[in-house]
Enzyme design. Structure first.
Site, PDB file in Angstrom:
ATOM      1  N   ARG A  89     -58.120  21.486 -10.666  1.00  0.00           N
ATOM      2  CA  ARG A  89     -57.811  20.724  -9.450  1.00  0.00           C
ATOM      3  C   ARG A  89     -58.359  21.303  -8.215  1.00  0.00           C
ATOM      4  NH1 ARG A  89     -52.686  20.105  -7.090  1.00  0.00           N
ATOM      5  NH2 ARG A  89     -52.417  22.256  -8.079  1.00  0.00           N
ATOM      6  N   ARG A 123     -52.188  32.692  -1.871  1.00  0.00           N
ATOM      7  CA  ARG A 123     -50.805  32.304  -2.435  1.00  0.00           C
ATOM      8  C   ARG A 123     -50.838  32.307  -3.987  1.00  0.00           C
ATOM      9  NH1 ARG A 123     -54.044  27.720  -1.072  1.00  0.00           N
ATOM     10  NH2 ARG A 123     -54.844  26.514  -2.969  1.00  0.00           N
ATOM     11  N   TYR A 144     -68.876  37.996  -0.463  1.00  0.00           N
ATOM     12  CA  TYR A 144     -69.620  39.087  -0.274  1.00  0.00           C
ATOM     13  C   TYR A 144     -70.800  38.808   0.617  1.00  0.00           C
ATOM     14  CZ  TYR A 144     -72.043  43.620  -1.848  1.00  0.00           C
ATOM     15  OH  TYR A 144     -72.483  44.871  -1.636  1.00  0.00           O
ATOM     16  N   ARG A 197     -71.047  49.933  11.419  1.00  0.00           N
ATOM     17  CA  ARG A 197     -72.301  49.479  11.170  1.00  0.00           C
ATOM     18  C   ARG A 197     -72.282  48.357   9.949  1.00  0.00           C
ATOM     19  NH1 ARG A 197     -74.325  48.504   6.784  1.00  0.00           N
ATOM     20  NH2 ARG A 197     -74.862  50.584   6.016  1.00  0.00           N
ATOM     21  N   LYS A 215     -65.789  44.128  -0.661  1.00  0.00           N
ATOM     22  CA  LYS A 215     -66.291  45.131  -1.803  1.00  0.00           C
ATOM     23  C   LYS A 215     -64.963  45.346  -2.722  1.00  0.00           C
ATOM     24  CE  LYS A 215     -70.208  46.836  -0.007  1.00  0.00           C
ATOM     25  NZ  LYS A 215     -71.479  47.307  -0.513  1.00  0.00           N
ATOM     26  N   GLU A 286     -67.660  53.145   3.475  1.00  0.00           N
ATOM     27  CA  GLU A 286     -68.561  51.557   3.671  1.00  0.00           C
ATOM     28  C   GLU A 286     -68.913  51.395   4.907  1.00  0.00           C
ATOM     29  OE1 GLU A 286     -69.505  50.073   0.559  1.00  0.00           O
ATOM     30  OE2 GLU A 286     -71.029  49.215   2.192  1.00  0.00           O
ATOM     31  N   ASP A 287     -70.171  51.332   5.192  1.00  0.00           N
ATOM     32  CA  ASP A 287     -70.740  50.902   6.490  1.00  0.00           C
ATOM     33  C   ASP A 287     -70.170  51.564   7.899  1.00  0.00           C
ATOM     34  OD1 ASP A 287     -71.973  49.139   4.935  1.00  0.00           O
ATOM     35  OD2 ASP A 287     -71.106  47.253   5.783  1.00  0.00           O
ATOM     36  N   ASP A 309     -70.861  54.431  -0.359  1.00  0.00           N
ATOM     37  CA  ASP A 309     -71.552  53.497  -1.074  1.00  0.00           C
ATOM     38  C   ASP A 309     -73.197  53.163  -0.454  1.00  0.00           C
ATOM     39  OD1 ASP A 309     -71.880  51.318  -2.891  1.00  0.00           O
ATOM     40  OD2 ASP A 309     -71.418  49.820  -1.165  1.00  0.00           O
ATOM     41  N   ASP A 310     -73.350  53.128   0.874  1.00  0.00           N
ATOM     42  CA  ASP A 310     -74.437  52.846   1.595  1.00  0.00           C
ATOM     43  C   ASP A 310     -75.733  54.050   1.113  1.00  0.00           C
ATOM     44  OD1 ASP A 310     -73.787  50.618   2.918  1.00  0.00           O
ATOM     45  OD2 ASP A 310     -72.105  51.901   3.723  1.00  0.00           O
ATOM     46  N   ALA A 346     -84.733  54.424   8.461  1.00  0.00           N
ATOM     47  CA  ALA A 346     -84.375  55.860   8.075  1.00  0.00           C
ATOM     48  C   ALA A 346     -83.054  56.093   8.665  1.00  0.00           C
ATOM     49  CB  ALA A 346     -85.335  56.768   8.799  1.00  0.00           C
ATOM     50  N   ALA A 349     -78.593  54.549   4.611  1.00  0.00           N
ATOM     51  CA  ALA A 349     -79.309  53.783   3.198  1.00  0.00           C
ATOM     52  C   ALA A 349     -80.726  54.009   3.058  1.00  0.00           C
ATOM     53  CB  ALA A 349     -79.364  52.389   3.471  1.00  0.00           C
ATOM     54  N   ASN A 465     -79.288  43.391   4.575  1.00  0.00           N
ATOM     55  CA  ASN A 465     -78.170  42.312   4.777  1.00  0.00           C
ATOM     56  C   ASN A 465     -77.828  42.216   6.252  1.00  0.00           C
ATOM     57  OD1 ASN A 465     -78.164  42.267   1.663  1.00  0.00           O
ATOM     58  ND2 ASN A 465     -77.310  44.084   1.761  1.00  0.00           N
ATOM     59  N   ASN A 510     -78.802  45.132  -4.744  1.00  0.00           N
ATOM     60  CA  ASN A 510     -78.008  45.390  -3.965  1.00  0.00           C
ATOM     61  C   ASN A 510     -76.862  46.408  -4.664  1.00  0.00           C
ATOM     62  OD1 ASN A 510     -74.919  44.841  -3.094  1.00  0.00           O
ATOM     63  ND2 ASN A 510     -76.035  43.521  -1.508  1.00  0.00           N
TER      64      ASN A 510
HETATM   65  N1  LIG Z   1     -79.262  45.980  -0.512  1.00  0.00           N
HETATM   66  C1  LIG Z   1     -78.277  46.994  -0.515  1.00  0.00           C
HETATM   67  O1  LIG Z   1     -77.703  47.302  -1.414  1.00  0.00           O
HETATM   68  C2  LIG Z   1     -78.159  47.696   0.983  1.00  0.00           C
HETATM   69  C3  LIG Z   1     -78.557  47.338   2.219  1.00  0.00           C
HETATM   70  N2  LIG Z   1     -78.238  47.965   3.253  1.00  0.00           N
HETATM   71  C4  LIG Z   1     -78.761  47.267   4.459  1.00  0.00           C
HETATM   72  O2  LIG Z   1     -79.914  48.227   5.012  1.00  0.00           O
HETATM   73  C5  LIG Z   1     -79.737  47.967   6.415  1.00  0.00           C
HETATM   74  C6  LIG Z   1     -79.740  49.314   6.950  1.00  0.00           C
HETATM   75  O3  LIG Z   1     -78.660  50.199   6.833  1.00  0.00           O
HETATM   76  P1  LIG Z   1     -78.282  51.698   7.434  1.00  0.00           P
HETATM   77  O4  LIG Z   1     -79.258  52.561   6.861  1.00  0.00           O
HETATM   78  O5  LIG Z   1     -77.043  52.014   7.268  1.00  0.00           O
HETATM   79  O6  LIG Z   1     -78.597  51.327   9.074  1.00  0.00           O
HETATM   80  P2  LIG Z   1     -79.139  52.320  10.036  1.00  0.00           P
HETATM   81  O7  LIG Z   1     -78.761  51.637  11.548  1.00  0.00           O
HETATM   82  O8  LIG Z   1     -78.469  53.510   9.994  1.00  0.00           O
HETATM   83  O9  LIG Z   1     -80.544  52.360   9.880  1.00  0.00           O
HETATM   84  C7  LIG Z   1     -81.413  51.296  10.346  1.00  0.00           C
HETATM   85  C8  LIG Z   1     -82.818  52.181  10.320  1.00  0.00           C
HETATM   86  O10 LIG Z   1     -83.753  51.249  10.770  1.00  0.00           O
HETATM   87  C9  LIG Z   1     -84.645  51.760  11.573  1.00  0.00           C
HETATM   88  N3  LIG Z   1     -85.443  50.537  12.384  1.00  0.00           N
HETATM   89  C10 LIG Z   1     -84.847  49.841  13.110  1.00  0.00           C
HETATM   90  N4  LIG Z   1     -85.780  48.956  13.834  1.00  0.00           N
HETATM   91  C11 LIG Z   1     -86.863  48.974  13.025  1.00  0.00           C
HETATM   92  C12 LIG Z   1     -88.456  48.660  12.882  1.00  0.00           C
HETATM   93  N5  LIG Z   1     -88.587  47.713  13.866  1.00  0.00           N
HETATM   94  N6  LIG Z   1     -89.198  49.068  11.940  1.00  0.00           N
HETATM   95  C13 LIG Z   1     -88.819  50.160  11.268  1.00  0.00           C
HETATM   96  N7  LIG Z   1     -87.427  50.833  11.473  1.00  0.00           N
HETATM   97  C14 LIG Z   1     -86.561  50.039  11.901  1.00  0.00           C
HETATM   98  C15 LIG Z   1     -83.866  52.343  12.525  1.00  0.00           C
HETATM   99  O11 LIG Z   1     -84.616  53.249  13.363  1.00  0.00           O
HETATM  100  C16 LIG Z   1     -82.882  53.220  11.451  1.00  0.00           C
HETATM  101  O12 LIG Z   1     -83.722  54.020  11.070  1.00  0.00           O
HETATM  102  C17 LIG Z   1     -78.633  47.175   6.591  1.00  0.00           C
HETATM  103  O13 LIG Z   1     -79.024  45.932   7.133  1.00  0.00           O
HETATM  104  C18 LIG Z   1     -77.717  47.085   5.444  1.00  0.00           C
HETATM  105  O14 LIG Z   1     -77.226  45.757   5.380  1.00  0.00           O
HETATM  106  C19 LIG Z   1     -77.432  48.990   3.527  1.00  0.00           C
HETATM  107  C20 LIG Z   1     -77.009  49.251   2.213  1.00  0.00           C
HETATM  108  C21 LIG Z   1     -77.184  48.940   0.957  1.00  0.00           C
HETATM  109  C1  LIG Z   2     -74.833  45.986   0.608  1.00  0.00           C
HETATM  110  C2  LIG Z   2     -74.376  46.821   1.732  1.00  0.00           C
HETATM  111  O1  LIG Z   2     -73.320  47.951   1.313  1.00  0.00           O
HETATM  112  C3  LIG Z   2     -74.616  46.698   2.996  1.00  0.00           C
HETATM  113  O2  LIG Z   2     -75.505  45.942   3.301  1.00  0.00           O
HETATM  114  O3  LIG Z   2     -74.227  47.533   3.696  1.00  0.00           O
HETATM  115 MG   LIG Z   3     -72.471  48.784   3.020  1.00  0.00          MG
END
Ligand SMILES: NC(=O)C1=CN([C@@H]2O[C@H](COP(=O)(O)OP(=O)(O)OC[C@H]3O[C@@H](n4cnc5c(N)ncnc54)[C@H](O)[C@@H]3O)[C@@H](O)[C@H]2O)C=CC1
Ligand SMILES: CC(=O)C(=O)O
Ligand SMILES: [Mg+2]
Length: 624
Positions: A89, A123, A144, A197, A215, A286-287, A309-310, A346, A349, A465, A510
């Site tokens: 339903r 509910r 997610y 973040r 999560k 997380e984040d 986690d990241d 850098a 993650a 993401n 992921n």
């Molecule tokens: N697929 C997965 O399981 C996961 C994905 N992520 C994704 O990774 C991304 C980054 O996360 P964090 O490292 O925590 O973020 P953050 O903000 O700490 O790092 C971002 C990095 O990207 C760099 N950056 C920004 N502009 C850029 C460019 N034009 N060229 C090259 N590098 C550039 C920054 O200088 C910085 O070093 C997010 O979008 C997050 O969703 C994070 C964790 C897990």
């Molecule tokens: C998947 C994850 O943890 C992130 O994008 O931050």
């Molecule tokens: Mg995360």
């Protein structure tokens, strides 16, 4: 212990792959803790109070005897429904939305689905998780990534009923008593964020609680953690998002973020409070922005059951995928240290992945200082300011080990700040991995440059993401680079139909493939901390999960429909490693010595039998 195992261990686990028969439980020496769904549940409320409690409410599925027992007769329509009919339903309603929405999977469409599911959660939790478990492939992208990103962006408007706890800077000095406001005496799993973040969407302040909720939905659906024992937490120390600071409808503290010692004291107080009330809880960070992610991890990981986690979950998932990419080239995994890897991003993650990949290579090369140093030269790291070299002013200490020496890169025609396209052109990498949060960063120019890769099957990991932040789409990758590549992204994309009618696989890389198993394995082992070895075992298990035929087709991660199975295997690997490292203290009636006696198959059966299933329990009323 370092992050990843020797080649020998990977190979042996590959041989063991998926060999744990479920009959093992029967063969086990003692019965394991049985599934809680089959036990009657004692409730201390009746009548409308039951119908309004999502933990106990079954709606139209209350049997007539239960309706009598709980004073519900007459409060529900007379036709008793089975849970299957109830779901049928509900699904008619949910699917009707799909039929009516002409704009495909648009944001409004996804958000509407999230609202319907969220209302169900409010509910009737059992039914909510049943829908999620049975249709995980369809609804993980709603609860997610990517939709959870949209939910967080709009959380102040979407907020109806509270879910989880909020600790704010205004609560300093009160947290130790506040934790007792949470109704559950047992909490197994907390996911906490400070909202700084959220995915690749930046600082969303208090609205980031949506990610902790998303999560934990996966903890319940994938790991079978009892939903009554999970707690999403938002630590609101303000926000630096100017738009939210000016928004009169914003639900969080409208002040700039605390920093330095003040910030640390809030997080310290939170940790002390939750571990005082629930000494065995596991806390997943997380984040958190990179600035704090590493510092908090180092601050707590040796004293509390916690992980980030990241940093750590993402690293394990990336390593499993990178090893899959080596196998997909028809090469043995031991060739991993020969891979040239360009990483864009850098942050928490990217650096987490780099450290883990370097350690993995180092172990494969002999696990000594020379091997560790030599592994460094396989990576080129590009951030917002271009290629990171030792000439970078004020280079982030966490990125410093990966700063290239000018002498080395000069020979390649590169220098400090070289653009990503230049780096890819000159390095001709085997792997291009993005954790930059910049949608479209792998532009036509960058992907064109990757055509000169020295790899027979280059791999593109566009891991940022949500979907709009992915560094490129699979269509872009396959159309520019041709069919013989590996593609993975953080958020789900459809597979691509190739020119010859074949399938270009779009893998979802992921951390959801690891964090639920890391949490569950830690819980069921009763490990005091979460060691590198336990994380390493989790990553190894994921790497070993993929069959050779899948890998050759370019499938390097499991389908999300098997996430409960992979999580069970990952959790068992974590339990066994915790036992091997003498960290396991046992869980409930399974003490450390008994855990030690379990074979691999018995450990898998033990995990499976402790996973909560979304089945209505029989309710029995008792006066308090
Ligand atoms: N697929 C997965 O399981 C996961 C994905 N992520 C994704 O990774 C991304 C980054 O996360 P964090 O490292 O925590 O973020 P953050 O903000 O700490 O790092 C971002 C990095 O990207 C760099 N950056 C920004 N502009 C850029 C460019 N034009 N060229 C090259 N590098 C550039 C920054 O200088 C910085 O070093 C997010 O979008 C997050 O969703 C994070 C964790 C897990
Ligand atoms: C998947 C994850 O943890 C992130 O994008 O931050
Ligand atoms: Mg995360």
């Amino acid at each position: 212990m370092s992050f990843f195992p020797s080649q020998l261990r990977i190979s042996s686990s590959l041989l063991r792959r998926r060999t744990a028969p479920m009959a093992a439980a029967a063969a086990a020496k003692r019965p394991f803790t049985s599934c809680e769904g089959s036990r009657p549940t004692i409730v201390h409320k009746r009548s409308l109070d039951i119908l309004h409690d999502p933990w106990f409410n079954k709606g139209t599925a209350f049997s007539m005897t239960e309706r009598d027992r709980l004073d519900l007769r007459g409060l529900l329509p007379p036709n008793v429904m089975s849970s299957e009919q109830q779901i049928e339903r509900f699904m008619v309603d949910l699917k009707r939305l799909q039929v009516n929405a002409r704009d495909g999977p648009s944001d409004t469409h996804a958000l509407a689905k999230w609202r319907i599911l969220n209302r169900l959660h409010d509910r009737n939790e059992t039914m909510y998780y049943q829908v999620l478990v049975d249709n995980i492939e369809e609804y993980a992208p709603i609860v997610y990534t990517p939709t959870v990103g949209l939910v967080c962006q709009n959380y102040s408007g979407l907020f109806r009923r509270p879910r989880g706890m909020y600790f704010s800077a205004a609560d300093r000095g009160e947290m130790m008593s506040m934790v007792y406001n949470w109704p559950a005496d047992q909490v197994d799993m907390i996911v906490v964020t400070d909202g700084s973040r959220i995915l690749g969407l930046g600082d969303l302040g208090v609205q980031g609680i949506g990610i902790a909720i998303g999560k934990l939905d996966l903890y319940v659906a994938a790991a079978g953690i009892n939903p009554q024992r999970v707690l999403p937490v938002m630590i609101d120390v303000g926000t630096n998002n100017e738009k939210l600071l000016k928004d009169s409808l914003y639900l969080g503290l409208q002040e700039h973020r605390l920093d330095g010692e003040e910030y640390l004291s809030v997080i310290d107080e939170f940790m002390e409070a939750v571990f005082t009330r629930w000494p065995n809880v596991i806390v997943q960070f997380e984040d958190f922005q990179s600035k704090w992610a590493f510092k908090l991890l180092q601050r707590y990981r040796h004293n509390y059951r916690m992980f980030n986690d990241d940093v750590q979950g993402t690293a394990g998932v990336a390593i499993a995928g990178l090893l899959g990419a080596v196998r997909a080239q028809g090469r043995p995994m031991i060739d991993f240290p020969k891979q040239k890897i360009v990483v864009a991003g850098a942050g928490s993650a990217g650096i987490g992945v780099l450290n883990a990949a370097r350690k993995t290579m180092s172990r494969m090369l002999g696990n000594n200082e020379a091997a560790f140093e030599s592994a460094r030269s396989q990576f080129w790291v590009v951030d917002a300011m271009g290629l990171i070299t030792e000439n970078r002013m004020n280079v982030d200490p966490d990125a410093l080990p990966f700063a290239r020496k000018e002498k080395e890169i000069g020979r390649q025609g590169l220098s400090e700040g070289s653009s990503l396209a230049e780096v890819v052109k000159k390095v001709k990498p085997d792997v291009l991995l993005g954790l930059s949060a910049v949608g479209g960063l792998f532009s036509k120019e960058v992907l064109e440059a990757l055509k000169d890769s020295t790899s027979t099957r280059p791999a593109i990991f566009a891991m940022s993401n949500p979907t709009k932040n992915a560094e490129c789409t699979p269509e872009e990758a396959f159309s520019i680079l041709g069919d013989h590549i590996i593609f993975a992204s953080g958020s789900p994309f459809n597979d691509v139909v190739l020119g010859d009618g074949g399938i270009g696989h779009s893998n979802q890389g992921n951390n959801m493939y690891l964090f639920p198993g890391i949490g569950l394995g830690t819980l069921l082992s009763g490990a005091r901390i979460i060691s590198d070895g336990m994380l390493q075992a989790a990553a190894e298990c994921l790497a070993a999960y993929m069959k050779e035929e899948e890998i050759q087709k370019g499938i390097i991660y499991p389908s999300i429909s098997s996430i409960r199975d992979i999580t069970k295997e990952v959790a068992a690997a974590v339990v066994r490693e915790a036992v091997a490292e003498d960290l396991a203290e046992g869980y409930r009636d399974m003490d450390a010595r008994e855990l030690q006696r379990l074979s691999q198959e018995e450990t898998v059966a033990y995990v499976k039998n402790n996973m909560w299933n979304p089945v209505y329990p029989t309710l029995v009323y008792r006066n308090e």
